[in-house]
Structure formats: structure tokens, C-alpha cells
Design a protein around this motif. Structure first.
Motif, PDB file in Angstrom:
ATOM      1  N   ASP A  10      29.239  41.628  33.523  1.00  0.00           N
ATOM      2  CA  ASP A  10      29.206  41.527  34.981  1.00  0.00           C
ATOM      3  C   ASP A  10      30.075  40.393  35.516  1.00  0.00           C
ATOM      4  OD1 ASP A  10      27.382  39.705  33.812  1.00  0.00           O
ATOM      5  OD2 ASP A  10      26.345  39.461  35.720  1.00  0.00           O
ATOM      6  N   ASP A  11      30.495  39.461  34.657  1.00  0.00           N
ATOM      7  CA  ASP A  11      31.379  38.377  35.084  1.00  0.00           C
ATOM      8  C   ASP A  11      32.802  38.910  35.165  1.00  0.00           C
ATOM      9  OD1 ASP A  11      33.339  36.129  34.720  1.00  0.00           O
ATOM     10  OD2 ASP A  11      31.504  34.912  34.704  1.00  0.00           O
ATOM     11  N   GLU A  12      33.348  38.961  36.378  1.00  0.00           N
ATOM     12  CA  GLU A  12      34.642  39.603  36.603  1.00  0.00           C
ATOM     13  C   GLU A  12      35.764  38.947  35.800  1.00  0.00           C
ATOM     14  OE1 GLU A  12      37.630  40.871  40.287  1.00  0.00           O
ATOM     15  OE2 GLU A  12      35.748  39.824  40.691  1.00  0.00           O
ATOM     16  N   ALA A  13      35.774  37.622  35.754  1.00  0.00           N
ATOM     17  CA  ALA A  13      36.849  36.914  35.053  1.00  0.00           C
ATOM     18  C   ALA A  13      36.825  37.234  33.556  1.00  0.00           C
ATOM     19  CB  ALA A  13      36.727  35.408  35.276  1.00  0.00           C
ATOM     20  N   ILE A  14      35.634  37.191  32.958  1.00  0.00           N
ATOM     21  CA  ILE A  14      35.519  37.487  31.524  1.00  0.00           C
ATOM     22  C   ILE A  14      35.845  38.958  31.268  1.00  0.00           C
ATOM     23  CG2 ILE A  14      33.939  37.613  29.568  1.00  0.00           C
ATOM     24  CD1 ILE A  14      32.454  35.219  30.746  1.00  0.00           C
ATOM     25  N   ARG A  15      35.337  39.821  32.126  1.00  0.00           N
ATOM     26  CA  ARG A  15      35.566  41.260  31.953  1.00  0.00           C
ATOM     27  C   ARG A  15      37.061  41.572  31.973  1.00  0.00           C
ATOM     28  NH1 ARG A  15      32.794  42.716  35.871  1.00  0.00           N
ATOM     29  NH2 ARG A  15      34.402  43.260  37.388  1.00  0.00           N
TER      30      ARG A  15
END
Length: 230
Positions: A10-15
């Protein structure tokens, strides 16, 4: 063949970081941001690996892991910032194949992904070689030589019918949607035409079932798809 990975984060940066890196490494990546979306994707596609964050909305990663494990044996890597022995034991105890703690280097992460897929592919190949002939009740299925007998009598199947049967018997108790069956057997995009699947399932039942109207082997899950029991 390009390996298909489901990335649940759910973390956009990690995804985006993981998605971009794995895509660059030659993988096909589908992403989900919550547990419900992850399970929906598993119904609609066939994946070679699931990368699953624990702390995701709607259904947490461990709940998703448990549900997937009840339906399929595909490899799963748990990814979480909760780096404790308890979390690792819980995640692996529920059936995860590996666990990686955040933050991580993409080099290590990529190596873990490739190792898990390599082990799963090797195991699947060995298992299939060991089970070239499957005996299920009164059915004897030679999955290498494309032959099947029922109570000692030869049964003639078309290549597509046998391919569907092979998909089912080598993934017993796993639920397949019509889209998954079509994409796997016909190697083409599915546009919602259910008739071709319905016809092949009906003909297959007529040949292997004692009572096709009350099937023992190929079960229908209304609104979802089919699974093979026995």
C-alpha cells in the motif's frame, strides 16, 4: 517464459520502486494496494509468485496469505517492517516461502525473488515428473502421453479437453476462473465469452463423470469458476 508476480503493497513509493525494478529485471508485475484487491487478482490471474506486505488495509497480509494457501501452492514472500522473530515465525508458519524486512536493498530483494521462483519451478517440475501417471478413483491419467482410462477403458479426449483436465488434476482443489482456464489453455486474452469454456467442461464431464449432471470430479463454484476434487 516471463514470470508473473503479484506485488501487494500500500506504500506508493515502495510499490513503484519494487515494480519498476522487477519489471526492469524482466518480470511481469501486477500490483495491489490492499488485501481484498490482492485476492481478487488471484482469482483473475495465474501468478508465479506473490510478494505480500503484512500491514495492508482491508485484509492484512497474514489473512491474505492464509486464504491464498487454502486455494493454491504458489510461492509467497512476506515483506514487512515488523522485523521480529514472532512475525517471521507466524508468517513462515502460515506457509510463506521467505520473509524480507524493510528497509532492504533491491539487489538482495531481487536475489530472494529469483531464488524462491527457482526453487518453486524446480520442485514443480520434479513433482510432475514423479507423477507422470495419476490414479484418481477409477481414473488413470498419463499426463505425459496424453492418455486416460476409466475403469480400464480408454477415454478419447481432444487436446483442449486433456489440457483442461491436466490443469485440474495437477492443481487439485485449486479454484480456476473461466478467464484463468481460457488464458492458460488457449494462450489468448479472454473477452468474457463463456460458451467455449462451458462446452469443453460439459464434454469433459460427459466423458469422465459417472453422472455428468451431478459431477464428482469437476465441481462448479457458482460465480467463480471450477475446481477438481477426488
Amino acid at each position: 517464459m516471463q514470470k508473473h508476480i503479484l506485488l501487494v503493497e500500500d506504500d506508493e513509493a515502495i510499490r513503484e520502486m519494487v515494480d519498476n525494478y522487477l519489471t526492469m529485471e524482466g518480470f511481469q508485475v501486477t500490483t495491489a494496494t490492499n488485501g481484498e484487491e490482492a485476492l481478487q487478482n488471484c482469482l483473475q490471474n495465474i501468478f508465479d509468485l506473490v510478494i505480500l506486505d503484512i500491514m495492508i488495509p482491508k485484509l492484512n497480509g497474514l489473512e491474505v496469505l492464509k486464504i491464498i494457501r487454502e486455494q493454491a501452492a504458489l510461492p509467497i514472500i512476506i515483506m514487512s517492517a515488523k522485523d521480529s522473530d514472532v512475525d517471521k515465525a507466524l508468517g513462515l508458519g502460515l506457509g510463506a516461502d521467505d520473509y524480507i524486512a524493510k528497509p532492504f536493498s533491491m539487489l538482495e530483494f531481487s536475489a530472494r525473488v529469483k531464488a524462491v521462483i527457482r526453487r518453486a519451478t524446480k520442485y514443480s517440475s520434479q513433482a510432475e515428473q514423479k507423477q507422470e501417471v495419476l490414479e484418481i478413483d477409477n481414473l488413470k491419467i498419463d499426463i505425459v502421453n496424453f492418455s486416460i482410462t476409466k475403469s480400464g477403458q480408454d477415454i478419447k479426449l481432444t487436446s483442449k479437453e486433456f489440457s483442461i483436465l491436466k490443469l485440474f488434476v495437477t492443481n487439485r482443489h485449486r479454484v480456476f476462473t473461466k478467464e484463468q482456464i481460457y488464458q492458460t489453455i488457449w494462450k489468448d486474452a479472454y473477452y468474457g465469452d463463456e460458451n467455449i469454456i462451458n462446452v469443453h467442461i460439459r464434454r469433459l464431464r460427459e466423458k469422465i463423470e459417472d453422472d455428468p449432471s451431478h459431477p464428482h470430479y469437476i465441481k462448479t463454484l457458482w460465480g467463480i469458476g471450477y475446481k477438481f476434487e477426488g
